[in-house]
Design an enzyme around this catalytic site. Structure first.
Site, PDB file in Angstrom:
ATOM      1  NE  ARG A  95      -3.856   0.624   1.943  1.00 11.79           N
ATOM      2  CZ  ARG A  95      -5.072   0.709   2.491  1.00 11.79           C
ATOM      3  NH1 ARG A  95      -5.285   1.492   3.532  1.00 11.79           N
ATOM      4  NH2 ARG A  95      -6.075   0.005   1.994  1.00 11.79           N
ATOM      5  CD  GLN A 125     -13.076  -2.036  -0.208  1.00 13.49           C
ATOM      6  OE1 GLN A 125     -12.202  -1.860   0.620  1.00 13.49           O
ATOM      7  NE2 GLN A 125     -14.263  -2.565   0.100  1.00 13.49           N
ATOM      8  CB  CYS A 250     -13.891   1.190   0.252  1.00 18.86           C
ATOM      9  SG  CYS A 250     -13.287   2.891   0.336  1.00 18.86           S
ATOM     10  NE  ARG A 278     -10.277  -5.289   1.135  1.00 21.30           N
ATOM     11  CZ  ARG A 278      -9.499  -4.268   1.525  1.00 21.30           C
ATOM     12  NH1 ARG A 278     -10.043  -3.207   2.077  1.00 21.30           N
ATOM     13  NH2 ARG A 278      -8.202  -4.287   1.317  1.00 21.30           N
TER      14      ARG A 278
HETATM   15  N1  NVA Z   1      -9.972   6.716  -1.456  1.00 23.16           N
HETATM   16  C1  NVA Z   1      -9.586   6.320  -0.118  1.00 23.16           C
HETATM   17  C2  NVA Z   1      -9.812   4.839   0.082  1.00 23.16           C
HETATM   18  C3  NVA Z   1      -9.455   4.341   1.462  1.00 23.16           C
HETATM   19  C4  NVA Z   1      -9.628   2.862   1.609  1.00 23.16           C
HETATM   20  C5  NVA Z   1      -8.123   6.686   0.120  1.00 23.16           C
HETATM   21  O1  NVA Z   1      -7.302   6.468  -0.776  1.00 23.16           O
HETATM   22  O2  NVA Z   1      -7.822   7.215   1.193  1.00 23.16           O
HETATM   23  N1   CP Z   2     -11.180  -0.026   2.742  1.00 25.60           N
HETATM   24  C1   CP Z   2      -9.904  -0.085   3.162  1.00 25.60           C
HETATM   25  O1   CP Z   2      -8.985  -0.373   2.408  1.00 25.60           O
HETATM   26  O2   CP Z   2      -9.738   0.173   4.491  1.00 25.60           O
HETATM   27  P1   CP Z   2      -8.352   0.389   5.251  1.00 25.60           P
HETATM   28  O3   CP Z   2      -7.782   1.699   4.779  1.00 25.60           O
HETATM   29  O4   CP Z   2      -8.753   0.420   6.699  1.00 25.60           O
HETATM   30  O5   CP Z   2      -7.433  -0.754   4.939  1.00 25.60           O
END
Ligand code: NVA
Ligand code: CP
Length: 295
Positions: A95, A125, A250, A278
């Site tokens: 991530r 997701q 999400c 998930r």
């Molecule tokens: N669009 C959001 C999704 C979080 C799961 C972000 O990137 O912060």
């Molecule tokens: N939806 C999602 O990816 O949540 P987190 O940021 O908590 O991992």
């Protein structure tokens, strides 16, 4: 997008099977002695817990790696880190901010690399979201899904999913916050831009939204609150959708901004099922990558 539509259908079916096995207390541990490296440059609750618990349930192990504790955080190049980490583990999850970082890591990795969210995409997701739709309503093929809000990483992954799972996507974003133009062009008539969020939601089977300011955009919060004021998913917007329409997000959600409390906690909302799925969808992904080699 590296899977074919058929492989994705199989992956979703397998996720549902793994879910029922887990609920029945039926152990399934094909990943004994396998290790997942989890690289997080951004915060996470669902992604970390689901991947880590998923590896435990499958008989393997997960290592949480944050920039505060690794040499990646002190500037060791991605291509060096990728060669080292992938020489000791079986699969890597990343991530991060720049999507190119994941692609560069994958280029130098000798094991599969999973995108666990970048500034551009959030495909894991979508595995959970499609699984949730299938559980609730059957096949998503031919359904109409409406995306309301920012043309962000989640919107892009819904666009990719429309192609892979064969459904129609209405996109309601304000001017200046539209999704990637090239991706939009690639979707052709599978996506329809309708700037008016209520109009976009008419007769749709699923309404989806996300935060107005994503991770890394915290400084833009105030500006975005103004830009997205007409893009809140509330009961009057849901009333435009099909009477059996579902609502997805999400998470994490900001109640009173992109979604009202009554919609988030209401009978059409499946956000908690989405979050739990998930776990099941990513277990299926890990098994697909590590046990049943696709190619
Ligand atoms: N669009 C959001 C999704 C979080 C799961 C972000 O990137 O912060
Ligand atoms: N939806 C999602 O990816 O949540 P987190 O940021 O908590 O991992």
């Amino acid at each position: 997008m590296d899977f074919t539509p058929q492989e994705l259908d199989t992956l979703i079916q397998k996720a549902t099977k793994l879910k029922s096995m887990w609920k029945e207390g039926d152990p399934y541990s094909p990943l004994k002695n396998k290790t997942l490296a989890m690289i997080f440059d951004k915060s996470s609750t669902r992604t970390r817990v689901s991947f880590e618990a998923g590896m435990t349930q499958l008989g393997g192990h997960a290592i949480f790696l944050s920039p505060n504790d690794t040499q990646l955080g002190r500037g060791e190049p991605v291509q060096d880190s990728a060669r080292v980490i992938s020489s000791m583990t079986d699969v890597v999850m990343i991530r991060t901010f720049d999507h190119a970082t994941v692609e560069q890591f994958a280029t130098y990795s000798q094991v599969p690399v999973i995108n666990a969210l970048t500034d551009d995409y959030h495909p894991c997701q979508l595995l959970a979201d499609v699984m949730t739709y299938v559980e609730q309503r059957g096949s998503i093929k031919g359904a109409t899904v409406t995306w309301v809000g920012d043309g962000n990483n989640m919107c892009h992954s819904w666009m990719n999913a429309a192609r892979q799972f064969d459904f129609q996507l209405n996109i309601a974003c304000p001017e200046g916050y539209m999704p990637n133009a090239q991706l939009l062009a690639e979707l052709g008539d599978r996506a329809t831009i309708i700037h008016d969020a209520k109009q976009a939601s008419e007769n749709s089977n699923l309404v989806v939204t996300d935060v107005w300011a994503s991770m890394g955009q915290e400084d833009e919060q105030k500006k975005r609150e103004l830009a997205f004021a007409d893009y809140q998913v509330n009961s009057s917007l849901m009333a435009e959708a099909d009477k059996d329409a579902l609502f997805m997000h999400c998470l994490p959600a900001h109640r009173g901004e992109e979604v009202t409390e009554d919609v988030l906690e209401g009978s059409q909302s499946v956000v908690w099922q989405e979050a739990e799925n998930r776990l099941h969808a990513q277990k299926s992904l890990l098994v697909s990558l590590l046990v049943d080699q696709i190619d």
